[in-house]
Design a protein around this motif. Sequence first.
Motif, mmCIF file in Angstrom:
data_model
loop_
_atom_site.group_PDB
_atom_site.id
_atom_site.type_symbol
_atom_site.label_atom_id
_atom_site.label_comp_id
_atom_site.label_asym_id
_atom_site.label_seq_id
_atom_site.Cartn_x
_atom_site.Cartn_y
_atom_site.Cartn_z
ATOM 1 N N PHE A 169 0.836 -1.201 0.000
ATOM 2 C CA PHE A 169 0.000 0.000 0.000
ATOM 3 C C PHE A 169 0.874 1.255 0.000
ATOM 4 C CE2 PHE A 169 -4.377 -1.330 1.975
ATOM 5 C CZ PHE A 169 -4.636 -2.126 0.875
ATOM 6 N N ALA A 170 1.947 1.261 0.788
ATOM 7 C CA ALA A 170 2.849 2.410 0.825
ATOM 8 C C ALA A 170 3.597 2.535 -0.493
ATOM 9 C CB ALA A 170 3.829 2.277 1.992
ATOM 10 N N ARG A 171 4.109 1.421 -0.981
ATOM 11 C CA ARG A 171 4.873 1.419 -2.233
ATOM 12 C C ARG A 171 4.062 2.029 -3.375
ATOM 13 N NH1 ARG A 171 4.682 -4.188 -4.267
ATOM 14 N NH2 ARG A 171 2.722 -3.371 -5.022
ATOM 15 N N ASP A 172 2.749 1.748 -3.393
ATOM 16 C CA ASP A 172 1.897 2.218 -4.479
ATOM 17 C C ASP A 172 1.197 3.548 -4.174
ATOM 18 O OD1 ASP A 172 2.690 -0.091 -5.742
ATOM 19 O OD2 ASP A 172 0.749 -1.100 -5.609
ATOM 20 N N GLY A 173 1.564 4.198 -3.073
ATOM 21 C CA GLY A 173 0.991 5.503 -2.737
ATOM 22 C C GLY A 173 -0.477 5.454 -2.358
ATOM 23 N N LEU A 174 -0.895 4.376 -1.687
ATOM 24 C CA LEU A 174 -2.309 4.180 -1.381
ATOM 25 C C LEU A 174 -2.688 4.542 0.053
ATOM 26 C CD1 LEU A 174 -2.744 0.793 -3.274
ATOM 27 C CD2 LEU A 174 -3.128 3.125 -4.104
ATOM 28 N N ILE A 175 -1.742 5.097 0.792
ATOM 29 C CA ILE A 175 -1.993 5.512 2.166
ATOM 30 C C ILE A 175 -1.897 7.026 2.216
ATOM 31 C CG2 ILE A 175 -1.228 5.332 4.562
ATOM 32 C CD1 ILE A 175 0.133 2.671 3.728
ATOM 33 N N GLY A 176 -2.940 7.674 2.734
ATOM 34 C CA GLY A 176 -2.946 9.136 2.800
ATOM 35 C C GLY A 176 -2.073 9.679 3.911
ATOM 36 N N GLY A 177 -1.954 8.937 5.003
ATOM 37 C CA GLY A 177 -1.147 9.391 6.124
ATOM 38 C C GLY A 177 -0.778 8.222 7.019
ATOM 39 N N VAL A 178 0.369 8.343 7.663
ATOM 40 C CA VAL A 178 0.852 7.317 8.590
ATOM 41 C C VAL A 178 1.312 8.028 9.864
ATOM 42 C CG1 VAL A 178 2.547 5.496 9.000
ATOM 43 C CG2 VAL A 178 1.652 5.854 6.693
ATOM 44 N N ARG A 179 0.815 7.557 10.981
ATOM 45 C CA ARG A 179 1.266 8.074 12.276
ATOM 46 C C ARG A 179 1.841 6.895 13.049
ATOM 47 N NH1 ARG A 179 -1.819 9.247 17.500
ATOM 48 N NH2 ARG A 179 -0.370 10.566 18.636
ATOM 49 N N VAL A 180 3.091 6.984 13.422
ATOM 50 C CA VAL A 180 3.783 5.936 14.169
ATOM 51 C C VAL A 180 4.089 6.483 15.558
ATOM 52 C CG1 VAL A 180 5.803 4.435 14.266
ATOM 53 C CG2 VAL A 180 4.813 5.051 12.036
ATOM 54 N N THR A 181 3.573 5.812 16.573
ATOM 55 C CA THR A 181 3.750 6.260 17.948
ATOM 56 C C THR A 181 4.216 5.101 18.808
ATOM 57 O OG1 THR A 181 1.893 7.796 17.652
ATOM 58 C CG2 THR A 181 2.590 7.348 19.912
ATOM 59 N N GLU A 182 5.320 5.296 19.534
ATOM 60 C CA GLU A 182 5.733 4.245 20.462
ATOM 61 C C GLU A 182 4.621 4.067 21.490
ATOM 62 O OE1 GLU A 182 9.441 2.725 23.212
ATOM 63 O OE2 GLU A 182 9.696 4.511 21.984
ATOM 64 N N TRP A 183 4.356 2.807 21.834
ATOM 65 C CA TRP A 183 3.213 2.471 22.672
ATOM 66 C C TRP A 183 3.672 1.583 23.806
ATOM 67 C CZ3 TRP A 183 -0.135 -2.225 22.043
ATOM 68 C CH2 TRP A 183 -1.331 -2.133 22.744
ATOM 69 N N LYS A 184 3.253 1.864 25.017
ATOM 70 C CA LYS A 184 3.655 1.097 26.195
ATOM 71 C C LYS A 184 2.410 0.542 26.889
ATOM 72 C CE LYS A 184 6.764 0.298 29.649
ATOM 73 N NZ LYS A 184 7.074 -1.091 29.529
ATOM 74 N N PRO A 185 1.936 -0.628 26.471
ATOM 75 C CA PRO A 185 0.768 -1.209 27.141
ATOM 76 C C PRO A 185 1.116 -1.638 28.570
ATOM 77 C CG PRO A 185 1.648 -2.736 25.533
ATOM 78 C CD PRO A 185 2.429 -1.478 25.408
ATOM 79 N N VAL A 186 0.208 -1.409 29.497
ATOM 80 C CA VAL A 186 0.463 -1.757 30.898
ATOM 81 C C VAL A 186 -0.460 -2.868 31.411
ATOM 82 C CG1 VAL A 186 1.475 0.467 31.480
ATOM 83 C CG2 VAL A 186 -0.994 0.149 31.720
ATOM 84 N N ILE A 187 -1.572 -3.101 30.735
ATOM 85 C CA ILE A 187 -2.496 -4.157 31.119
ATOM 86 C C ILE A 187 -2.990 -4.838 29.847
ATOM 87 C CG2 ILE A 187 -4.753 -4.650 32.164
ATOM 88 C CD1 ILE A 187 -4.327 -2.177 33.936
ATOM 89 N N GLY A 188 -3.134 -6.140 29.890
ATOM 90 C CA GLY A 188 -3.722 -6.848 28.763
ATOM 91 C C GLY A 188 -2.722 -7.679 27.985
#
Length: 94
Positions: A71-90
């Motif tokens: 999808f990225a290679r073909d320009g099919l994603i309008g936006g990408v947000r990458v956020t480090e995530w620290k789950p504490v339960i589950g």
Amino acid sequence: MPLFAVDYTYLPDKAEARDRTRPEHRGWLAEQADHGILLTVGPYPDGSGALLIISADGADAAAAMLARDPFARDGLIGGVRVTEWKPVIGAFAD
């Protein structure tokens, strides 16, 4: 290894192209899951995008991995947000 929440935003005018590329995209996602990089993924029910939870050495490694998505290679994603995530339960908590 750090976890990252990745938010893909899709553009409505790219829906047909995403539909054509989806089998290759899902195959690529399955490979990432087989390698333990992709922990879970799924589209938003309204079609606006998707959420991916990935394991990577850092933000740069996460971005490099995501750049290989068909999808990225073909320009099919309008936006990408990458956020480090620290789950504490589950299921994903340490």
